[in-house]
Scaffold this motif. Structure first.
Motif, PDB file in Angstrom:
ATOM      1  N   LEU A 192      45.691  43.940  35.679  1.00  0.00           N
ATOM      2  CA  LEU A 192      45.237  44.350  37.010  1.00  0.00           C
ATOM      3  C   LEU A 192      45.560  45.822  37.242  1.00  0.00           C
ATOM      4  O   LEU A 192      46.662  46.278  36.951  1.00  0.00           O
ATOM      5  N   ARG A 193      44.575  46.566  37.791  1.00  0.00           N
ATOM      6  CA  ARG A 193      44.743  47.997  38.063  1.00  0.00           C
ATOM      7  C   ARG A 193      44.115  48.339  39.411  1.00  0.00           C
ATOM      8  O   ARG A 193      43.366  47.553  39.993  1.00  0.00           O
ATOM      9  N   LEU A 212      40.613  47.113  43.681  1.00  0.00           N
ATOM     10  CA  LEU A 212      41.398  46.457  42.639  1.00  0.00           C
ATOM     11  C   LEU A 212      40.471  46.022  41.512  1.00  0.00           C
ATOM     12  O   LEU A 212      39.387  45.484  41.760  1.00  0.00           O
ATOM     13  N   THR A 226      49.720  45.267  32.491  1.00  0.00           N
ATOM     14  CA  THR A 226      50.362  44.752  33.706  1.00  0.00           C
ATOM     15  C   THR A 226      50.049  43.260  33.820  1.00  0.00           C
ATOM     16  O   THR A 226      49.258  42.717  33.042  1.00  0.00           O
ATOM     17  N   VAL A 228      52.067  46.452  44.627  1.00  0.00           N
ATOM     18  CA  VAL A 228      52.583  46.479  43.262  1.00  0.00           C
ATOM     19  C   VAL A 228      53.985  45.893  43.253  1.00  0.00           C
ATOM     20  O   VAL A 228      54.752  46.049  44.209  1.00  0.00           O
ATOM     21  N   LEU A 257      49.030  53.072  36.538  1.00  0.00           N
ATOM     22  CA  LEU A 257      48.597  51.960  37.376  1.00  0.00           C
ATOM     23  C   LEU A 257      47.111  52.011  37.724  1.00  0.00           C
ATOM     24  O   LEU A 257      46.551  51.029  38.204  1.00  0.00           O
ATOM     25  N   ALA A 262      48.613  40.216  36.466  1.00  0.00           N
ATOM     26  CA  ALA A 262      47.886  39.945  37.706  1.00  0.00           C
ATOM     27  C   ALA A 262      48.623  38.844  38.450  1.00  0.00           C
ATOM     28  O   ALA A 262      48.592  37.676  38.046  1.00  0.00           O
ATOM     29  N   ILE A 269      49.646  43.896  41.574  1.00  0.00           N
ATOM     30  CA  ILE A 269      49.827  44.449  40.228  1.00  0.00           C
ATOM     31  C   ILE A 269      51.285  44.254  39.821  1.00  0.00           C
ATOM     32  O   ILE A 269      52.203  44.701  40.517  1.00  0.00           O
TER      33      ILE A 269
END
Length: 600
Positions: free
Chosen positions: A577-578, A584, A427, A467, A569, A429, A418
């Motif tokens: 992406l989270r 994920l 965010t 992350v 997040l 990826a 992330i």
């Protein structure tokens, strides 16, 4: 506890007419100011405002004919008399405060109306939690309207919430006195594909004659966007570009432009008005998310209006975007949003329309703040124990709970990571090659670990990932039970033992935010109500939050408003992406993806 009784227009119409005609005397007269008229977009000097029963009876050049010996006189002294400010879309829980303490914090900044979506607490406590927020909101001396949350979970099948909101819940809430509409419809793929549950919630809202809030967090303005608009959402605050704002307005939506603690989306969109010349009445200002430090140190909607003006917007247009435009959108133009007969007497006195110092605030005809000080009581709801005991981990966590095993025999592992983007909700990826030490994948080169710890049902579940972007150094960890939107616990760190310490600490105190470094707790913000809010005063929470910010910096973080990024997040409705309790999530495709890429 009963909500503050405020008379409706039919209850007091005869008195309003009697004062306006001079047959009766006003209770209060604001004398000798410049009338900021948001209906005609004019500044009209030398006017008086006559008030009775908490409402405006008349605005005239000379109200002496309805001023008696018992009338309270407020001298405007040539200052601007502008409507109280409205926040069109916001989450009280993001301030880490209860509705009472949030109100106390923003009243001195001139906010007299708020349209709040308590979907944070809905994810933790369900409909019961929404009712608690609604009931405390109804106690306040300013207008706190509640939107019934629409999406808990925000992305069904991709996360697990403490409770789920049903279409039946939405239909029930539409009968509550403080419900103004449906909260942001975050499940935009569900709407675009005619999901029956989403359409049932929208239908229940529209049958009640109330407003459906939007949330279209995708750059795609093609058929999916067209389908989403056809599904009924009436506004959207997720735009980040001029093209986003223009498209929403052209399709009949209101474009809500936000300036929160981490959202800076006004400057990039307001050019639709200032340069392209679109009708400004379809644009609205809001905050979305403001933490307590912003409220105490910078302001609330006054901050947003000042920012819009600094971005080139005409001051009167910016004020319209934070008053009458909002009122019109929610069908409340006859109640709030302007200083005109019959409306609630929500008035700000200020000596400068550009810098906007908030010198006196009047709400419902009463002085509620002066020179930055709140002068009224903001009553508290009696929060039950069920709202205070919400962190259930199942067992005490240890460093091994945060281990990520590498493929057998691998020296490196390619991970989906992330990537945090400063000052933005989306965010990136990323794919990063990470080292393997003793069979475990480790962070490196600005990449640290992130974990989503299940905290609603005591399953003991921990989802681990990586992350990038925080810049953390040394042996540290940060944990928070504020983890939009399902509000499990997010832990970010460079050391697994520190991550366990931080997670266990939050279980001990009932929720909040903590930062550990080298085995020592650097900062703690206790949020005992649903793990989201404190019922302490905003200045106390802000002081603890400031220590949290300083602790993040001490651990190497240089991002602006990094805490807001941390808390988002797990928001599995905003690309790219989270992380969720299920793994994920690639929000571009709404699919779960593996943490580690297959070896080639």
């Amino acid at each position: 506890m009963e909500h503050i009784a405020f008379p409706s227009w039919p209850d007091v119409a005869a008195r309003l007419i009697a004062v306006a005609s001079g047959r009766e005397m006003a209770e209060t007269v604001i004398r000798g100011g410049i009338w900021v008229n948001v209906h005609s977009r004019e500044l009209l000097p030398d006017h008086d405002i006559a008030i009775v029963a908490g409402r405006v009876a008349c605005v005239v050049p000379d109200a002496s004919y309805c001023t008696g010996p018992e009338t309270q006189i407020i001298e405007a002294e040539g200052r601007y008399m502008m409507p109280g400010l409205c926040d069109a879309h916001m989450h009280i829980e993001s301030g880490m405060l209860t509705p009472a303490e949030f109100s106390r914090a923003v009243i001195p900044h001139g906010t007299t109306s708020m349209f709040t979506d308590p979907h944070e607490i809905a994810n933790v406590l369900g409909l019961a939690g929404v009712r608690m927020m609604h009931d405390e909101a109804m106690l306040q001396p300013v207008n706190v309207f509640t939107q019934m949350p629409s999406c808990a979970p925000s992305a069904p099948g991709l996360e697990t919430t403490g409770y789920e909101i049903s279409a039946e819940d939405v239909a029930e809430a539409m009968n509550w006195p403080g419900i103004i509409g449906l909260g942001e419809m975050m499940n935009f793929p569900g709407v675009a594909h005619a999901d029956p549950k989403m359409l049932a919630e929208i239908a229940a809202t529209q049958r009640a004659g109330k407003t459906v809030g939007g949330h279209y967090a995708s750059p795609d303005l093609g058929p999916d966007f067209a389908a989403y608009v056809a599904g009924g959402p009436a506004d959207d605050h997720e735009g980040t570009s001029e093209a986003d704002a223009i498209m929403r307005v052209r399709q009949g939506m209101r474009s809500m432009m936000r300036l929160g603690s981490a959202w800076y989306d006004v400057e990039s969109q307001i050019t639709a008005v200032t340069e392209k010349g679109l009708d400004p009445r379809n644009f609205i200002l809001c905050t979305d998310d403001c933490h307590s430090g912003t409220l105490v140190n910078e302001g609330h909607m006054n901050r947003v209006v000042r920012h819009a003006i600094a971005c080139g917007c005409d001051p009167l247009i910016a004020i319209q975007m934070a008053t009458i435009n909002t009122a019109t959108h929610f069908g409340l133009e006859r109640e709030i949003g302007s200083i005109t007969p019959g409306r609630r007497a929500d008035v700000i006195l200020t000596s400068d329309l550009t810098e906007l110092p908030i010198e006196l605030v009047i709400a419902r005809g009463k002085i509620v703040a002066k020179d930055g000080e709140c002068l009224v009581d903001c009553p508290h709801f009696d929060w039950p124990e069920s709202a205070r005991q919400t962190v259930h981990l199942g067992h005490e966590l240890a460093g091994k709970d945060f281990e990520i095993e590498a493929p057998a025999g691998a020296n490196t592992a390619r991970a989906n990571v992330i990537g945090v983007v400063e000052n933005q909700a989306p965010t990136k990826a990323l794919k990063c090659d990470l080292p393997v030490v003793d069979g475990l994948v480790e962070g490196a080169d600005g990449v640290c670990q992130i974990a989503l710890v299940e905290r609603h049902r005591a399953t003991g579940g921990v989802t681990n990932a990586f992350v990038s972007g925080f810049g953390y150094e040394g042996r540290m960890a940060m944990a928070s039970t504020v983890a939009h939107d399902s509000h499990h616990m997010i832990v970010v760190g460079t050391d697994r033992e520190q991550m366990a310490l931080a997670a266990n600490r939050l279980a001990e105190v009932g929720g909040g935010i903590t930062i550990f470094k080298d085995g020592k707790e650097l900062a703690l913000v206790e949020l005992p109500i649903a793990g989201l809010m404190s019922d302490s005063p905003a200045k106390d929470v802000a002081a603890k939050a400031q220590k949290m910010v300083e602790a993040m910096v001490a651990c190497g973080c240089k991002l602006n408003n990094a805490y807001m990024q941390h808390s988002l997040l797990a928001l599995v409705v905003i690309p790219e992406l989270r992380i969720s309790d299920l793994g994920l999530v690639d929000v571009r495709t709404f699919q779960k993806i593996p943490l580690l890429e297959p070896q080639t």
